[in-house]
Design a protein around this motif. Structure first.
Motif, mmCIF file in Angstrom:
data_model
loop_
_atom_site.group_PDB
_atom_site.id
_atom_site.type_symbol
_atom_site.label_atom_id
_atom_site.label_comp_id
_atom_site.label_asym_id
_atom_site.label_seq_id
_atom_site.Cartn_x
_atom_site.Cartn_y
_atom_site.Cartn_z
ATOM 1 N N PHE A 60 -59.241 49.849 28.665
ATOM 2 C CA PHE A 60 -57.967 49.955 29.369
ATOM 3 C C PHE A 60 -57.903 49.031 30.589
ATOM 4 C CE2 PHE A 60 -58.780 54.128 27.402
ATOM 5 C CZ PHE A 60 -57.693 54.185 26.541
ATOM 6 N N THR A 61 -59.007 48.902 31.287
ATOM 7 C CA THR A 61 -59.048 48.040 32.456
ATOM 8 C C THR A 61 -59.701 46.707 32.096
ATOM 9 O OG1 THR A 61 -61.166 48.988 33.143
ATOM 10 C CG2 THR A 61 -59.160 50.026 34.001
ATOM 11 N N ASP A 62 -59.732 45.804 33.039
ATOM 12 C CA ASP A 62 -60.367 44.514 32.794
ATOM 13 C C ASP A 62 -61.878 44.687 32.671
ATOM 14 O OD1 ASP A 62 -57.937 43.231 32.952
ATOM 15 O OD2 ASP A 62 -58.109 42.843 35.119
ATOM 16 N N TRP A 69 -66.710 47.917 29.924
ATOM 17 C CA TRP A 69 -65.274 47.909 29.581
ATOM 18 C C TRP A 69 -64.906 49.224 28.926
ATOM 19 C CZ3 TRP A 69 -62.571 45.720 24.789
ATOM 20 C CH2 TRP A 69 -61.192 45.592 25.015
ATOM 21 N N ASN A 70 -63.805 49.810 29.381
ATOM 22 C CA ASN A 70 -63.343 51.079 28.810
ATOM 23 C C ASN A 70 -62.113 50.913 27.929
ATOM 24 O OD1 ASN A 70 -61.311 50.571 30.634
ATOM 25 N ND2 ASN A 70 -61.754 52.312 31.958
ATOM 26 N N THR A 74 -65.799 44.151 33.133
ATOM 27 C CA THR A 74 -66.634 43.684 34.234
ATOM 28 C C THR A 74 -67.954 43.169 33.681
ATOM 29 O OG1 THR A 74 -65.668 45.345 35.706
ATOM 30 C CG2 THR A 74 -67.742 44.327 36.401
#
Length: 306
Positions: A42-44, A39-40, A46
């Protein structure tokens, strides 16, 4: 009405329950899940299972940060305990102006961590720093404290003494709580200052030492402020929390950083449990049965001369 009374207790404690669920249980549960994801922020996220933990122990920077932090803790914790206890014993003497010195010695403990870091960066400066200036007066060329990888970690260990004033207060309170009659009895038996210190002061202060030891473990492994601001040559200033912060907010590897946080939690938990487990062998609480009567206790307050 009776039905309301049945639930009125829950109603009164509901603010705490809601606060615990929202601000404690949910963040912990979410962090536990994030440790198993890529996870960064900002996105969903994984889900990748244990891959973060596998990558950590194959990461030389992670292993180095753990080694640096462990070495620092190994020296800084006992150094902090001894310096705090020494200062407390000195300012426990009733002389004129002792309250001023107590205040002055405690003041560094309440100064902002950023201010302390900037101050020490000047003190350790190889050209204009205070330490190298004092060393030059006695004909010694001071090292490049933060520019030489061999001196970075000793510099941080030396800086650990700065917070001794905070621990001083707890030791001072413990010293003033020791009954004077114990020392008087020891003096009658012919005990010298060292005997009184080792057979009376240390055992009676053992609960305070125990508390400061636990807090020292937590503080040493969570070292961040000055290490992040000052840094150091090579990777010798890369403490565990600094590398964790870099992964989370510089590289945006939030899942990786969260896995690091859980490993740090387990390390501190295990060390704390070890200290608690060993406390029955060396911590003496007033009001307990005589230490000689307790299982596995070997010390006594002082030995009576035959």
């Amino acid at each position: 009405m009776n039905k309301f009374k049945k639930y009125e207790g829950l109603l009164f404690i509901s603010p705490y329950i809601l606060g615990f669920l929202i601000f404690t249980l949910f963040p912990i549960s979410f962090a536990f899940y994030i440790g198993f994801t890529d996870w960064n922020s900002f996105t969903d996220p994984t889900f990748i299972g244990l891959q973060n933990y596998v990558d950590l122990f194959n990461d030389p920077n992670f292993l180095n940060s753990l080694k640096v932090t462990c070495i620092y803790a190994l020296f800084a914790i006992p150094l902090g305990i001894m310096s705090s206890l020494t200062i407390a014993a000195i300012v426990n003497i009733k002389v004129k102006g002792v309250y001023f010195f107590r205040t002055a010695l405690y003041m560094p403990a309440v100064v902002s961590g950023v201010s302390i870091a900037l101050l020490w960066r000047w003190i350790l400066d190889p050209e204009y720093g205070l330490i190298n200036l004092l060393l030059s007066y006695i004909g010694i060329d001071g090292p490049n404290w933060l520019g030489d990888p061999n001196w970075v970690l000793p510099s941080y260990i030396m800086m650990a003494i700065w917070g001794a004033g905070g621990g001083m207060l707890t030791y001072l309170a413990g010293l003033q709580d020791i009954p004077r009659s114990l020392y008087e009895s020891a003096e009658i038996d012919g005990a010298n200052w060292w005997t009184k210190f080792t057979k009376i002061t240390i055992p009676m202060l053992s609960p305070v030492i125990f508390y400061n030891l636990v807090m020292g473990i937590v503080g040493a492994f969570r070292k961040f402020n000055d290490a992040y601001i000052i840094g150091g040559a090579g990777n010798q200033g890369q403490f565990y929390m600094v590398y964790l912060y870099e992964n989370a907010f510089s590289y945006y590897k939030m899942g990786y950083a969260t896995a690091m946080a859980w490993i740090l939690f387990l390390i501190i938990l295990l060390l704390t449990l070890l200290v608690f487990k060993s406390s029955s062998l060396w911590v003496f609480y007033a009001g307990e049965v005589e230490p000689s009567q307790k299982k596995k206790r070997k010390f006594t307050l002082f030995k009576k001369k035959s």
